[in-house]
Design an enzyme around this catalytic site. Structure first.
Site, PDB file in Angstrom:
ATOM      1  N   CYS A  65     -15.055 -30.861-145.395  1.00 37.08           N
ATOM      2  CA  CYS A  65     -14.418 -32.416-145.392  1.00 37.08           C
ATOM      3  C   CYS A  65     -13.360 -32.651-144.663  1.00 37.08           C
ATOM      4  CB  CYS A  65     -14.380 -32.864-146.773  1.00 37.08           C
ATOM      5  SG  CYS A  65     -13.254 -31.775-147.941  1.00 37.08           S
ATOM      6  N   TYR A  66     -12.314 -33.316-145.216  1.00 37.79           N
ATOM      7  CA  TYR A  66     -11.075 -33.577-144.394  1.00 37.79           C
ATOM      8  C   TYR A  66     -10.075 -32.439-144.709  1.00 37.79           C
ATOM      9  CZ  TYR A  66     -13.125 -38.239-143.994  1.00 37.79           C
ATOM     10  OH  TYR A  66     -13.689 -39.385-143.542  1.00 37.79           O
TER      11      TYR A  66
END
Length: 109
Positions: A65-66
């Site tokens: 993800c981020y």
């Protein structure tokens, strides 16, 4: 594997380079297009059914993800869907981009 494991980007890069795992990027489409790991599959609500049909659940899966937070929930979800070996990448794409700036693709695929 009853629970996902968190791995560092160096381990994820090694597993990916050796073809040992499938990399799933769960960030939004705009972020994915702006930069992603080459070979990563963009996993969204729309692409999840195809992944479930095409993946045997045996090949290890890494979720990115981020920053490494949202991937934990997605990793747990994939375990509950029958995937045997699931990893969450610590630090997410942010850590990957800092560690491997030359290994970032642009645009969608």
């Amino acid at each position: 594997m009853e629970q996902f494991e968190t791995i560092a980007v160096a381990q994820a890069q090694q597993m990916l380079a050796q073809g040992q795992a499938l990399l799933l990027d769960i960030r939004d489409a705009q972020s994915y297009a702006a930069g992603h790991v080459p070979g990563a599959l963009h996993l969204t609500d729309a692409t999840l059914p195809a992944l479930m049909r095409q993946h045997d659940g045996v090949q290890p899966v890494m979720v990115m993800c981020y920053h490494g937070n949202s991937s934990r929930g997605a990793a747990q979800y994939l375990l509950h869907q029958g995937f045997d070996e699931v990893y969450s990448i610590d630090g997410g794409f942010d850590a990957w981009q800092r560690a491997y700036p030359e290994e970032v693709a642009r645009g969608g695929d």
